[in-house]
Design a protein around this motif. Structure first.
Motif, PDB file in Angstrom:
ATOM      1  N   PRO B  28       0.863  -1.422  -0.007  1.00  7.14           N
ATOM      2  CA  PRO B  28      -0.119   0.081   0.071  1.00  7.14           C
ATOM      3  C   PRO B  28       0.826   1.350  -0.147  1.00  7.14           C
ATOM      4  O   PRO B  28       1.960   1.248   0.705  1.00  7.14           O
ATOM      5  N   SER B  29       0.448   2.380  -0.628  1.00  3.02           N
ATOM      6  CA  SER B  29       1.039   3.724  -0.806  1.00  3.02           C
ATOM      7  C   SER B  29       1.060   4.099   0.687  1.00  3.02           C
ATOM      8  O   SER B  29       0.341   3.781   1.444  1.00  3.02           O
ATOM      9  N   GLU B  30       1.696   5.236   0.899  1.00  7.22           N
ATOM     10  CA  GLU B  30       1.618   6.172   2.197  1.00  7.22           C
ATOM     11  C   GLU B  30       0.161   6.474   2.210  1.00  7.22           C
ATOM     12  O   GLU B  30      -0.344   6.398   3.564  1.00  7.22           O
ATOM     13  N   SER B  31      -0.409   7.027   1.252  1.00  7.09           N
ATOM     14  CA  SER B  31      -1.882   7.447   1.535  1.00  7.09           C
ATOM     15  C   SER B  31      -2.693   6.478   2.015  1.00  7.09           C
ATOM     16  O   SER B  31      -3.704   6.684   2.863  1.00  7.09           O
ATOM     17  N   LEU B  32      -2.660   5.299   1.484  1.00  8.18           N
ATOM     18  CA  LEU B  32      -3.301   4.022   1.814  1.00  8.18           C
ATOM     19  C   LEU B  32      -3.048   3.755   3.146  1.00  8.18           C
ATOM     20  O   LEU B  32      -3.912   3.366   3.902  1.00  8.18           O
ATOM     21  N   ALA B  33      -1.865   3.664   3.434  1.00 10.30           N
ATOM     22  CA  ALA B  33      -1.273   3.041   4.910  1.00 10.30           C
ATOM     23  C   ALA B  33      -1.888   3.969   5.992  1.00 10.30           C
ATOM     24  O   ALA B  33      -2.479   3.601   6.885  1.00 10.30           O
ATOM     25  N   THR B  34      -2.054   5.346   5.634  1.00  9.34           N
ATOM     26  CA  THR B  34      -2.537   6.235   6.582  1.00  9.34           C
ATOM     27  C   THR B  34      -3.978   6.178   6.737  1.00  9.34           C
ATOM     28  O   THR B  34      -4.614   6.119   7.890  1.00  9.34           O
ATOM     29  N   LEU B  35      -4.743   5.786   5.541  1.00  2.36           N
ATOM     30  CA  LEU B  35      -6.111   5.687   5.581  1.00  2.36           C
ATOM     31  C   LEU B  35      -6.406   3.952   6.531  1.00  2.36           C
ATOM     32  O   LEU B  35      -7.470   4.296   7.184  1.00  2.36           O
ATOM     33  N   PHE B  36      -5.604   3.176   6.370  1.00  3.01           N
ATOM     34  CA  PHE B  36      -5.664   2.081   7.217  1.00  3.01           C
ATOM     35  C   PHE B  36      -5.601   2.174   8.644  1.00  3.01           C
ATOM     36  O   PHE B  36      -6.450   1.669   9.443  1.00  3.01           O
ATOM     37  N   ALA B  37      -4.837   3.065   8.873  1.00  2.00           N
ATOM     38  CA  ALA B  37      -4.418   3.341  10.302  1.00  2.00           C
ATOM     39  C   ALA B  37      -5.552   4.344  10.845  1.00  2.00           C
ATOM     40  O   ALA B  37      -5.957   4.163  12.054  1.00  2.00           O
ATOM     41  N   ASP B  38      -5.824   5.484  10.089  1.00  2.00           N
ATOM     42  CA  ASP B  38      -6.762   6.241  10.764  1.00  2.00           C
ATOM     43  C   ASP B  38      -8.049   6.088  10.312  1.00  2.00           C
ATOM     44  O   ASP B  38      -8.985   6.763  11.038  1.00  2.00           O
ATOM     45  N   GLY B  39      -8.601   5.590   9.402  1.00  2.00           N
ATOM     46  CA  GLY B  39      -9.830   5.644   8.910  1.00  2.00           C
ATOM     47  C   GLY B  39     -10.240   6.824   8.078  1.00  2.00           C
ATOM     48  O   GLY B  39      -9.485   7.687   8.068  1.00  2.00           O
ATOM     49  N   ILE B  40     -11.498   7.074   8.025  1.00  2.00           N
ATOM     50  CA  ILE B  40     -12.250   8.183   7.592  1.00  2.00           C
ATOM     51  C   ILE B  40     -13.225   8.675   8.374  1.00  2.00           C
ATOM     52  O   ILE B  40     -13.903   7.868   8.980  1.00  2.00           O
ATOM     53  N   VAL B  41     -13.110   9.983   8.749  1.00  2.00           N
ATOM     54  CA  VAL B  41     -14.316  10.462   9.424  1.00  2.00           C
ATOM     55  C   VAL B  41     -15.388  10.832   8.848  1.00  2.00           C
ATOM     56  O   VAL B  41     -15.482  11.445   7.783  1.00  2.00           O
ATOM     57  N   VAL B  42     -16.660  10.095   9.102  1.00  2.00           N
ATOM     58  CA  VAL B  42     -17.883  10.237   8.479  1.00  2.00           C
ATOM     59  C   VAL B  42     -18.945  10.835   9.254  1.00  2.00           C
ATOM     60  O   VAL B  42     -18.937  10.729  10.401  1.00  2.00           O
ATOM     61  N   ALA B  43     -19.284  12.153   8.732  1.00  5.28           N
ATOM     62  CA  ALA B  43     -20.149  13.005   9.525  1.00  5.28           C
ATOM     63  C   ALA B  43     -21.551  12.396   9.324  1.00  5.28           C
ATOM     64  O   ALA B  43     -21.956  12.244   8.015  1.00  5.28           O
ATOM     65  N   PRO B  44     -22.217  12.124  10.416  1.00  5.67           N
ATOM     66  CA  PRO B  44     -23.655  11.638  10.191  1.00  5.67           C
ATOM     67  C   PRO B  44     -24.543  12.703   9.548  1.00  5.67           C
ATOM     68  O   PRO B  44     -25.405  12.505   8.717  1.00  5.67           O
ATOM     69  N   ARG B  45     -24.278  14.095   9.915  1.00  4.78           N
ATOM     70  CA  ARG B  45     -25.162  15.096   9.511  1.00  4.78           C
ATOM     71  C   ARG B  45     -25.041  15.188   7.984  1.00  4.78           C
ATOM     72  O   ARG B  45     -26.077  15.468   7.321  1.00  4.78           O
ATOM     73  N   ALA B  46     -23.736  15.196   7.557  1.00  5.93           N
ATOM     74  CA  ALA B  46     -23.631  15.400   6.220  1.00  5.93           C
ATOM     75  C   ALA B  46     -24.116  14.079   5.270  1.00  5.93           C
ATOM     76  O   ALA B  46     -24.818  14.274   4.248  1.00  5.93           O
ATOM     77  N   ARG B  47     -24.277  12.975   5.925  1.00  5.37           N
ATOM     78  CA  ARG B  47     -25.031  11.736   5.363  1.00  5.37           C
ATOM     79  C   ARG B  47     -26.314  12.027   5.491  1.00  5.37           C
ATOM     80  O   ARG B  47     -26.986  11.664   4.336  1.00  5.37           O
ATOM     81  N   ARG B  48     -26.920  12.521   6.467  1.00  5.73           N
ATOM     82  CA  ARG B  48     -28.328  12.623   6.234  1.00  5.73           C
ATOM     83  C   ARG B  48     -28.865  13.868   5.219  1.00  5.73           C
ATOM     84  O   ARG B  48     -29.769  13.804   4.656  1.00  5.73           O
ATOM     85  N   GLN B  49     -27.842  14.940   5.241  1.00  2.95           N
ATOM     86  CA  GLN B  49     -28.091  15.812   4.389  1.00  2.95           C
ATOM     87  C   GLN B  49     -27.972  15.327   2.801  1.00  2.95           C
ATOM     88  O   GLN B  49     -28.719  15.659   1.768  1.00  2.95           O
ATOM     89  N   SER B  50     -27.045  14.547   2.541  1.00  6.75           N
ATOM     90  CA  SER B  50     -26.929  14.176   1.304  1.00  6.75           C
ATOM     91  C   SER B  50     -27.927  13.044   0.880  1.00  6.75           C
ATOM     92  O   SER B  50     -28.426  12.903  -0.243  1.00  6.75           O
ATOM     93  N   MET B  51     -28.534  12.348   1.952  1.00 11.02           N
ATOM     94  CA  MET B  51     -29.557  11.454   1.743  1.00 11.02           C
ATOM     95  C   MET B  51     -30.844  12.412   1.517  1.00 11.02           C
ATOM     96  O   MET B  51     -31.815  11.696   0.534  1.00 11.02           O
TER      97      MET B  51
END
Lengths: 192, 235
Positions: B28-51
């Motif tokens: 994995p590249s450095e970006s991917l490795a960071t993603l594996f370690a830290d994940g992604i912050v998923v904002a619930p409000r944004a998801r509701r808004q997008s829905m």
């Protein structure tokens, strides 16, 4: 090629869990890598990373099960191939996707059938569109519907491309004397 | 799936899969490795808004325009007094909303086993039994009352501990991996139960009871002192 992703892992990935991303990568990166190499990508490893970065950026909006996610990952990989192909076509310079070797098709096809490059040589004998369909269908085991969606064609058109591609291969294979497949190197021996 | 390929092509397909089907896993590249370690912050409000946005996008334009026109017409007629029942209906809706919140609050209190026990033991402690007063205003979610999820799906829909755990993904990923809530959620639950006003009222009530007991004990002591004093006087 199995699925290998538990539904809970997909759920966790959609919630942004890094460990779930890693599981998905471990499950499907080899298949994506193989597909890109079969397509002649020079920097196949780099492109694999690009594929999965795209997947993780959009996974929150993905709706479906693990089988659908697998197809989606391969579609993204194929789109990356198409992007590189268009780029190479526009620039006519150093290309990211290696052009398959210029083969002397007037000569004896058997001369170019050597070891593992036999497959590459045979793939070079079909059109890029036929090669896309053959690889998506027989290497990645995508359904006709998923292959149609990936290539932007109808199922009927995909069937036609598949049939024409297989006919071309069959004609060439009948000309080439059968040669044993060279064994893949044992990774344990390589590490030693 | 591949019935149309003949033996000649079958051998090619097998060779194809042998050559490319099991490629090594790329590093994995450095970006991917960071993603594996830290994940992604998923904002619930944004998801509701997008829905919501997604849902609105799904409504055909003409239908949406028609609905808007109806609403404007209805509101206009109501304002002109042509629909005398409109105001009543609106107020009914508001009352229904209030009732719903009351029911929710009542249900929450009812699920609190500690509250039920207190009601039985204390015999009518107003702060515990009477839920009407608390139903007037929308009550904040008591983390101690949030049910512990029994599946990853329930955990994915539970956003009560997003703030306590930093982000929703951390909560869900821990539960999916270990089947239990992370420590951040457990600590938040504990803190919520400790700061529970009912628990405080209970503690106060208990301390008052203890004070009454002490008073009774002191009364007993005083009586004893008084008796001694009387005896001393006789003698």
């Amino acid at each position: 090629m199995g699925n290998g992703i538990h539904p809970d892992v997909l759920l966790a990935a959609r919630a942004g869990a890094g460990w779930a991303f890693e599981r998905i990568y471990a499950a499907w990166a080899p298949a994506v890598h193989g597909y890109l190499r079969a397509q002649g990508a020079v920097d196949a490893e780099g492109m694999v990373n690009d594929v999965f970065l795209r997947v993780y950026r959009r996974i929150e909006s993905f709706e479906g099960d693990a089988t659908g996610l697998r197809s989606w990952v391969f579609v993204i990989a194929h789109n990356l191939v198409l992007d590189q192909r268009r780029y190479a076509g526009r620039r006519h310079q150093e290309v990211a996707v290696e052009r398959l070797p210029d083969l002397d098709l007037t000569g004896d096809v058997a001369d170019i059938a050597l070891g593992g490059s036999r497959v590459r040589a045979l793939l070079a004998l079909v059109s890029p569109e036929q090669r896309d369909v053959l690889l998506l269908r027989f290497l990645l085991d995508l359904s006709l519907e998923d292959t149609a969606a990936a290539t932007g064609r109808t199922v009927t058109a995909v069937k036609a491309l598949q049939r024409r591609g297989l006919d071309s291969l069959r004609r060439r294979l009948e000309e080439i004397p059968s040669t044993p497949v060279s064994p893949r190197p044992d990774p344990t021996l390589t590490e030693a | 799936m591949h019935d149309e390929i003949d033996p000649l092509v079958t051998s090619f397909v097998e060779e194809l899969r042998a050559t490319y089907g099991d490629a090594p896993t790329p590093t994995p590249s450095e970006s991917l490795a960071t993603l594996f370690a830290d994940g992604i912050v998923v904002a619930p409000r944004a998801r509701r808004q997008s829905m919501v946005k997604h849902g609105l996008k799904a409504v055909p334009g003409k239908v949406a325009a028609g609905l808007v026109g109806l609403l404007i017409g209805y509101t206009g007629l109501g304002a002109a007094g042509a629909l005398p029942g409109a105001l009543t209906l609106a107020s009914d809706d508001e009352q229904e909303t209030v009732v719903t919140e009351d029911e929710t609050t009542t249900t929450t209190l009812g699920d609190d086993e500690g509250g039920d026990e207190l009601a039985d033991e204390d015999g009518g402690e107003a702060t515990v039994e009477d839920g009407d007063g608390e139903g007037d205003d929308p009550a904040p979610v008591n983390l101690a009352d949030v049910p512990i999820p029994t599946s990853v799906s329930e955990a994915a829909h539970n956003h009560a501990f997003d703030e306590a755990c930093g982000n929703h993904g951390r909560y869900v990923s821990h539960f999916a991996r270990f089947g239990t809530e992370p420590e951040c959620a457990t600590s938040a639950r504990q803190a919520a139960s400790e700061s529970d006003p009912e628990a405080t009222a209970t503690a106060t009530a208990e301390s008052e009871d203890d004070g009454d007991d002490n008073k009774d004990k002191n009364k007993g002591k005083d009586k004893g002192k008084a008796k001694k004093a009387k005896k001393a006087k006789r003698h």
